[in-house]
Write a protein that holds these residues in place. Structure first.
Motif, PDB file in Angstrom:
ATOM      1  N   ALA A   1      76.336 -10.865 117.014  1.00  0.00           N
ATOM      2  CA  ALA A   1      76.630 -10.160 118.256  1.00  0.00           C
ATOM      3  C   ALA A   1      78.071  -9.688 118.233  1.00  0.00           C
ATOM      4  CB  ALA A   1      76.409 -11.079 119.446  1.00  0.00           C
ATOM      5  N   GLY A   2      78.238  -8.396 118.389  1.00  0.00           N
ATOM      6  CA  GLY A   2      79.575  -7.831 118.410  1.00  0.00           C
ATOM      7  C   GLY A   2      79.966  -7.133 117.117  1.00  0.00           C
ATOM      8  N   VAL A   3      79.135  -7.324 116.057  1.00  0.00           N
ATOM      9  CA  VAL A   3      79.454  -6.766 114.737  1.00  0.00           C
ATOM     10  C   VAL A   3      80.894  -7.153 114.389  1.00  0.00           C
ATOM     11  CG1 VAL A   3      79.229  -4.741 113.230  1.00  0.00           C
ATOM     12  CG2 VAL A   3      77.960  -4.827 115.362  1.00  0.00           C
ATOM     13  N   ASN A   4      81.132  -8.415 114.466  1.00  0.00           N
ATOM     14  CA  ASN A   4      82.487  -8.955 114.337  1.00  0.00           C
ATOM     15  C   ASN A   4      82.381 -10.344 113.737  1.00  0.00           C
ATOM     16  OD1 ASN A   4      84.935 -10.405 115.043  1.00  0.00           O
ATOM     17  ND2 ASN A   4      85.381  -8.759 116.475  1.00  0.00           N
ATOM     18  N   GLU A   5      83.208 -10.612 112.731  1.00  0.00           N
ATOM     19  CA  GLU A   5      83.155 -11.931 112.084  1.00  0.00           C
ATOM     20  C   GLU A   5      83.400 -13.058 113.081  1.00  0.00           C
ATOM     21  OE1 GLU A   5      82.504 -13.080 109.035  1.00  0.00           O
ATOM     22  OE2 GLU A   5      82.049 -11.141 108.125  1.00  0.00           O
ATOM     23  N   ASN A   6      84.108 -12.751 114.145  1.00  0.00           N
ATOM     24  CA  ASN A   6      84.389 -13.775 115.154  1.00  0.00           C
ATOM     25  C   ASN A   6      83.339 -13.816 116.267  1.00  0.00           C
ATOM     26  OD1 ASN A   6      86.838 -14.593 113.945  1.00  0.00           O
ATOM     27  ND2 ASN A   6      87.877 -12.826 114.845  1.00  0.00           N
ATOM     28  N   GLY A   7      82.309 -12.990 116.141  1.00  0.00           N
ATOM     29  CA  GLY A   7      81.236 -12.975 117.131  1.00  0.00           C
ATOM     30  C   GLY A   7      80.255 -14.110 116.922  1.00  0.00           C
ATOM     31  N   SER A   8      79.199 -14.104 117.718  1.00  0.00           N
ATOM     32  CA  SER A   8      78.178 -15.137 117.612  1.00  0.00           C
ATOM     33  C   SER A   8      77.248 -14.837 116.435  1.00  0.00           C
ATOM     34  CB  SER A   8      77.363 -15.211 118.900  1.00  0.00           C
ATOM     35  OG  SER A   8      78.175 -15.592 119.990  1.00  0.00           O
ATOM     36  N   TRP A   9      76.809 -15.915 115.763  1.00  0.00           N
ATOM     37  CA  TRP A   9      75.930 -15.792 114.601  1.00  0.00           C
ATOM     38  C   TRP A   9      74.667 -16.604 114.817  1.00  0.00           C
ATOM     39  CZ3 TRP A   9      77.045 -12.655 110.487  1.00  0.00           C
ATOM     40  CH2 TRP A   9      78.367 -12.225 110.347  1.00  0.00           C
ATOM     41  N   GLY A  10      73.569 -16.114 114.257  1.00  0.00           N
ATOM     42  CA  GLY A  10      72.368 -16.910 114.199  1.00  0.00           C
ATOM     43  C   GLY A  10      72.411 -17.827 112.993  1.00  0.00           C
ATOM     44  N   GLN A  11      71.332 -18.597 112.814  1.00  0.00           N
ATOM     45  CA  GLN A  11      71.286 -19.579 111.727  1.00  0.00           C
ATOM     46  C   GLN A  11      70.875 -18.953 110.396  1.00  0.00           C
ATOM     47  OE1 GLN A  11      68.843 -19.030 113.800  1.00  0.00           O
ATOM     48  NE2 GLN A  11      66.990 -19.038 112.532  1.00  0.00           N
ATOM     49  N   GLY A  12      70.350 -17.740 110.439  1.00  0.00           N
ATOM     50  CA  GLY A  12      69.943 -17.049 109.230  1.00  0.00           C
ATOM     51  C   GLY A  12      68.468 -17.223 108.926  1.00  0.00           C
ATOM     52  N   THR A  13      67.907 -16.238 108.240  1.00  0.00           N
ATOM     53  CA  THR A  13      66.522 -16.308 107.790  1.00  0.00           C
ATOM     54  C   THR A  13      66.463 -15.793 106.349  1.00  0.00           C
ATOM     55  OG1 THR A  13      64.224 -15.703 108.327  1.00  0.00           O
ATOM     56  CG2 THR A  13      65.895 -14.026 108.740  1.00  0.00           C
ATOM     57  N   GLN A  14      65.753 -16.523 105.505  1.00  0.00           N
ATOM     58  CA  GLN A  14      65.707 -16.204 104.087  1.00  0.00           C
ATOM     59  C   GLN A  14      64.698 -15.093 103.820  1.00  0.00           C
ATOM     60  OE1 GLN A  14      67.431 -17.653 101.267  1.00  0.00           O
ATOM     61  NE2 GLN A  14      66.478 -15.909 100.223  1.00  0.00           N
ATOM     62  N   VAL A  15      65.129 -14.100 103.061  1.00  0.00           N
ATOM     63  CA  VAL A  15      64.251 -13.042 102.564  1.00  0.00           C
ATOM     64  C   VAL A  15      64.286 -13.094 101.041  1.00  0.00           C
ATOM     65  CG1 VAL A  15      63.908 -10.554 102.370  1.00  0.00           C
ATOM     66  CG2 VAL A  15      64.553 -11.555 104.571  1.00  0.00           C
ATOM     67  N   THR A  16      63.125 -13.247 100.442  1.00  0.00           N
ATOM     68  CA  THR A  16      63.015 -13.290  98.988  1.00  0.00           C
ATOM     69  C   THR A  16      62.048 -12.209  98.538  1.00  0.00           C
ATOM     70  OG1 THR A  16      63.423 -15.675  98.974  1.00  0.00           O
ATOM     71  CG2 THR A  16      62.461 -14.710  96.991  1.00  0.00           C
ATOM     72  N   VAL A  17      62.530 -11.342  97.658  1.00  0.00           N
ATOM     73  CA  VAL A  17      61.709 -10.249  97.130  1.00  0.00           C
ATOM     74  C   VAL A  17      61.467 -10.528  95.655  1.00  0.00           C
ATOM     75  CG1 VAL A  17      61.450  -7.770  96.871  1.00  0.00           C
ATOM     76  CG2 VAL A  17      62.809  -8.689  98.764  1.00  0.00           C
ATOM     77  N   SER A  18      60.232 -10.848  95.339  1.00  0.00           N
ATOM     78  CA  SER A  18      59.916 -11.259  93.971  1.00  0.00           C
ATOM     79  C   SER A  18      58.430 -11.073  93.710  1.00  0.00           C
ATOM     80  CB  SER A  18      60.303 -12.725  93.754  1.00  0.00           C
ATOM     81  OG  SER A  18      59.901 -13.167  92.477  1.00  0.00           O
ATOM     82  N   SER A  19      58.121 -10.756  92.467  1.00  0.00           N
ATOM     83  CA  SER A  19      56.719 -10.650  92.073  1.00  0.00           C
ATOM     84  C   SER A  19      56.228 -11.974  91.490  1.00  0.00           C
ATOM     85  CB  SER A  19      56.544  -9.519  91.065  1.00  0.00           C
ATOM     86  OG  SER A  19      57.401  -9.696  89.966  1.00  0.00           O
TER      87      SER A  19
END
Length: 115
Positions: free
Chosen positions: A97-115
């Motif tokens: 939120a805010g597009v700012n390193e000092n803004g609020s962050w979520g916990q993250g979600t893993q995306v894996t692209v693989s065959s």
């Protein structure tokens, strides 16, 4: 303070699609610029896409034409539609939120692209 929760990550084959969601709690979601960042193993976190309060969007060159960021101010949610995924898109994706390193962050979600 805005609290953010991401969802929608997973394992997908090259050429596939995923849609990430970021649900925000707190007031005045509509006034915040929102961003999606990603961090691959051994690499710095990078801004992938952002959307302003007036729906102006910006994208990293590496995802232009493949990813689309959008927001729903009624649902307090920002989305990242990812099409034609490539192995190099593999990373943990974070909402900000805010597009700012000092803004609020979520916990993250893993995306894996693989065959």
């Amino acid at each position: 303070q805005v609290q953010l929760v991401e969802s929608g990550g997973g394992l997908v084959q090259p050429g596939g699609s995923l849609r990430l969601s970021c649900a925000a709690s707190g007031r005045f979601f509509g006034i915040w610029a929102m961003g999606w960042y990603r961090q691959a193993p051994g690499k710095q976190r990078e801004l992938v896409a952002s959307i302003s309060s007036s729906d102006k969007t910006n994208y990293a060159d590496s995802v232009k034409g493949r990813f689309t960021i959008s927001r729903d101010n009624v649902k307090n949610t920002v989305y990242l539609q990812m099409n034609n995924l490539k192995p190099e898109d593999t990373a943990v994706y974070y909402c900000n939120a805010g597009v700012n390193e000092n803004g609020s962050w979520g916990q993250g979600t893993q995306v894996t692209v693989s065959s």
